[in-house]
Design a protein around this motif. Sequence first.
Motif, PDB file in Angstrom:
ATOM      1  N   SER A  80     -13.547  -0.150  -5.885  1.00 39.22           N
ATOM      2  CA  SER A  80     -12.688  -0.175  -4.701  1.00 39.22           C
ATOM      3  C   SER A  80     -11.231  -0.360  -5.113  1.00 39.22           C
ATOM      4  CB  SER A  80     -13.105  -1.318  -3.773  1.00 39.22           C
ATOM      5  OG  SER A  80     -12.829  -2.572  -4.382  1.00 39.22           O
ATOM      6  N   LEU A  81     -10.327  -0.013  -4.218  1.00 39.34           N
ATOM      7  CA  LEU A  81      -8.909  -0.189  -4.522  1.00 39.34           C
ATOM      8  C   LEU A  81      -8.580  -1.665  -4.718  1.00 39.34           C
ATOM      9  CD1 LEU A  81      -6.109   1.036  -4.882  1.00 39.34           C
ATOM     10  CD2 LEU A  81      -5.816   0.935  -2.395  1.00 39.34           C
ATOM     11  N   GLU A  82      -9.161  -2.532  -3.907  1.00 41.65           N
ATOM     12  CA  GLU A  82      -8.883  -3.969  -4.017  1.00 41.65           C
ATOM     13  C   GLU A  82      -9.283  -4.487  -5.395  1.00 41.65           C
ATOM     14  OE1 GLU A  82      -9.827  -8.157  -4.181  1.00 41.65           O
ATOM     15  OE2 GLU A  82     -11.382  -6.589  -4.065  1.00 41.65           O
ATOM     16  N   ALA A  83     -10.462  -4.114  -5.865  1.00 44.92           N
ATOM     17  CA  ALA A  83     -10.913  -4.566  -7.183  1.00 44.92           C
ATOM     18  C   ALA A  83     -10.076  -3.924  -8.287  1.00 44.92           C
ATOM     19  CB  ALA A  83     -12.389  -4.236  -7.377  1.00 44.92           C
ATOM     20  N   ALA A  84      -9.686  -2.657  -8.099  1.00 46.15           N
ATOM     21  CA  ALA A  84      -8.863  -1.969  -9.091  1.00 46.15           C
ATOM     22  C   ALA A  84      -7.517  -2.668  -9.269  1.00 46.15           C
ATOM     23  CB  ALA A  84      -8.660  -0.514  -8.682  1.00 46.15           C
ATOM     24  N   VAL A  85      -6.913  -3.095  -8.164  1.00 45.34           N
ATOM     25  CA  VAL A  85      -5.621  -3.776  -8.232  1.00 45.34           C
ATOM     26  C   VAL A  85      -5.775  -5.141  -8.900  1.00 45.34           C
ATOM     27  CG1 VAL A  85      -3.769  -4.818  -6.858  1.00 45.34           C
ATOM     28  CG2 VAL A  85      -4.641  -2.544  -6.270  1.00 45.34           C
ATOM     29  N   ARG A  86      -6.820  -5.888  -8.537  1.00 46.26           N
ATOM     30  CA  ARG A  86      -7.038  -7.210  -9.128  1.00 46.26           C
ATOM     31  C   ARG A  86      -7.256  -7.113 -10.629  1.00 46.26           C
ATOM     32  NH1 ARG A  86     -11.347 -10.109  -8.338  1.00 46.26           N
ATOM     33  NH2 ARG A  86     -12.620  -8.581  -7.214  1.00 46.26           N
ATOM     34  N   LEU A  87      -8.068  -6.137 -11.041  1.00 41.65           N
ATOM     35  CA  LEU A  87      -8.361  -6.002 -12.461  1.00 41.65           C
ATOM     36  C   LEU A  87      -7.117  -5.548 -13.229  1.00 41.65           C
ATOM     37  CD1 LEU A  87     -10.342  -6.159 -14.768  1.00 41.65           C
ATOM     38  CD2 LEU A  87     -11.152  -3.862 -14.189  1.00 41.65           C
ATOM     39  N   PRO A 137       0.822  -1.214   0.000  1.00 45.18           N
ATOM     40  CA  PRO A 137       0.000   0.000   0.000  1.00 45.18           C
ATOM     41  C   PRO A 137       0.852   1.258   0.000  1.00 45.18           C
ATOM     42  CG  PRO A 137       0.054  -0.966   2.184  1.00 45.18           C
ATOM     43  CD  PRO A 137       0.756  -1.940   1.272  1.00 45.18           C
ATOM     44  N   LEU A 138       0.315   2.303  -0.589  1.00 49.33           N
ATOM     45  CA  LEU A 138       0.950   3.615  -0.583  1.00 49.33           C
ATOM     46  C   LEU A 138       0.241   4.462   0.471  1.00 49.33           C
ATOM     47  CD1 LEU A 138       1.062   4.103  -4.452  1.00 49.33           C
ATOM     48  CD2 LEU A 138       2.996   3.515  -2.977  1.00 49.33           C
ATOM     49  N   VAL A 139       0.926   4.673   1.585  1.00 53.15           N
ATOM     50  CA  VAL A 139       0.333   5.388   2.713  1.00 53.15           C
ATOM     51  C   VAL A 139       0.895   6.804   2.765  1.00 53.15           C
ATOM     52  CG1 VAL A 139      -0.059   5.392   5.201  1.00 53.15           C
ATOM     53  CG2 VAL A 139       0.097   3.215   3.970  1.00 53.15           C
ATOM     54  N   GLY A 140       0.011   7.792   2.701  1.00 57.69           N
ATOM     55  CA  GLY A 140       0.436   9.187   2.732  1.00 57.69           C
ATOM     56  C   GLY A 140       0.772   9.652   4.134  1.00 57.69           C
ATOM     57  N   GLY A 141       1.262  10.868   4.219  1.00 60.71           N
ATOM     58  CA  GLY A 141       1.618  11.429   5.513  1.00 60.71           C
ATOM     59  C   GLY A 141       0.442  11.553   6.458  1.00 60.71           C
ATOM     60  N   SER A 142      -0.766  11.651   5.904  1.00 61.14           N
ATOM     61  CA  SER A 142      -1.970  11.755   6.728  1.00 61.14           C
ATOM     62  C   SER A 142      -2.410  10.401   7.271  1.00 61.14           C
ATOM     63  CB  SER A 142      -3.112  12.348   5.905  1.00 61.14           C
ATOM     64  OG  SER A 142      -3.463  11.476   4.842  1.00 61.14           O
ATOM     65  N   GLY A 143      -1.764   9.325   6.791  1.00 60.26           N
ATOM     66  CA  GLY A 143      -2.156   7.978   7.193  1.00 60.26           C
ATOM     67  C   GLY A 143      -3.137   7.329   6.248  1.00 60.26           C
ATOM     68  N   GLY A 163      -3.157   4.486  -2.618  1.00 62.24           N
ATOM     69  CA  GLY A 163      -3.105   3.585  -3.744  1.00 62.24           C
ATOM     70  C   GLY A 163      -2.259   2.372  -3.407  1.00 62.24           C
ATOM     71  N   THR A 164      -1.827   1.675  -4.440  1.00 62.78           N
ATOM     72  CA  THR A 164      -1.053   0.449  -4.281  1.00 62.78           C
ATOM     73  C   THR A 164       0.072   0.412  -5.313  1.00 62.78           C
ATOM     74  OG1 THR A 164      -2.956  -0.806  -3.440  1.00 62.78           O
ATOM     75  CG2 THR A 164      -1.150  -2.082  -4.415  1.00 62.78           C
ATOM     76  N   ALA A 165       1.262   0.038  -4.861  1.00 62.73           N
ATOM     77  CA  ALA A 165       2.354  -0.255  -5.793  1.00 62.73           C
ATOM     78  C   ALA A 165       2.242  -1.722  -6.167  1.00 62.73           C
ATOM     79  CB  ALA A 165       3.703   0.035  -5.144  1.00 62.73           C
ATOM     80  N   LEU A 166       2.142  -2.017  -7.441  1.00 64.77           N
ATOM     81  CA  LEU A 166       1.864  -3.366  -7.923  1.00 64.77           C
ATOM     82  C   LEU A 166       2.929  -3.827  -8.908  1.00 64.77           C
ATOM     83  CD1 LEU A 166      -0.097  -5.841  -8.462  1.00 64.77           C
ATOM     84  CD2 LEU A 166      -1.102  -4.409 -10.263  1.00 64.77           C
ATOM     85  N   LYS A 167       3.506  -4.992  -8.665  1.00 61.89           N
ATOM     86  CA  LYS A 167       4.345  -5.641  -9.681  1.00 61.89           C
ATOM     87  C   LYS A 167       3.376  -6.340 -10.613  1.00 61.89           C
ATOM     88  CE  LYS A 167       8.212  -8.915 -10.262  1.00 61.89           C
ATOM     89  NZ  LYS A 167       9.249  -8.008 -10.807  1.00 61.89           N
ATOM     90  N   SER A 168       3.173  -5.771 -11.775  1.00 58.03           N
ATOM     91  CA  SER A 168       2.073  -6.208 -12.631  1.00 58.03           C
ATOM     92  C   SER A 168       2.406  -7.434 -13.472  1.00 58.03           C
ATOM     93  CB  SER A 168       1.655  -5.061 -13.550  1.00 58.03           C
ATOM     94  OG  SER A 168       2.754  -4.629 -14.340  1.00 58.03           O
ATOM     95  N   HIS A 169       3.695  -7.748 -13.592  1.00 56.54           N
ATOM     96  CA  HIS A 169       4.102  -8.865 -14.432  1.00 56.54           C
ATOM     97  C   HIS A 169       5.370  -9.466 -13.856  1.00 56.54           C
ATOM     98  CE1 HIS A 169       5.459 -11.019 -18.066  1.00 56.54           C
ATOM     99  NE2 HIS A 169       4.196 -10.979 -18.448  1.00 56.54           N
TER     100      HIS A 169
END
Length: 226
Positions: A204-211, A172-178, A182-188
């Motif tokens: 949702s972020l989870e579905a976005a990453v899976r897709l 996960p990409l966690v900002g200074g606010s906590g 988003g997510t850093a993904l190794k796509s291949h």
Amino acid sequence: MAREAAERPPEETLSLWKREQARLKALVVDRDTEAWQRDPAFSGLQRVGGVDVSFVKGDSVGACASLVVLSYPELEVVYEDCQMVSLTAPYVSGFLAFREVPFLVDAVRRLREQEPGLMPQAGFGVACHLGVLTDLPCIGVAKKLLQADGLENNAQHKEKIGLLRAGGDSFPLVGGSGAVLGTALKSHDRSTKPLYVSVGHKISLEAAVRLTRGLCRFRIPEPVRQ
């Protein structure tokens, strides 16, 4: 001689852009809204789209605005729209959508008018802004980390990237606010650099990453690569 984009807009214009961003932000939906998004295999998803604005080398005004629609899960191109455009708004960090999105909205409008049966059920591109304006589920996918809310491309971030071993690994990409931005993904499996996936609209972020992972024959998701 290459044409140059206009200079930085006046403060009045920037204030208008900020107010418009705030209005659109209030309309963003960051949860799954479609049945196919909640299905592990995305059953019911039949079409995915990708948008991009590509610049002419040495020319910061002339560009090609593209919309491509692919069948899912076959990932065969079923629709293409490429238009040469002249960008009138300058590039200002944080306001990229005001420079590019109007031409992409036009491309979606042409698709709705000409081939409504080929409208994508999910899109990749300038995600939040385009998603709200077109009412399509949209996913943000970037090749570089955007410096926002304290996120840094520093030694710690690079160390985390080094721990991504196989396609599908992420963090996960966690900002200074906590907040998770988003997510850093190794796509291949063969990718050496991650993609940065974020929620655009109506997903949702989870579905976005899976897709995103499921659409990567190579590093870049196939709708955007096409």
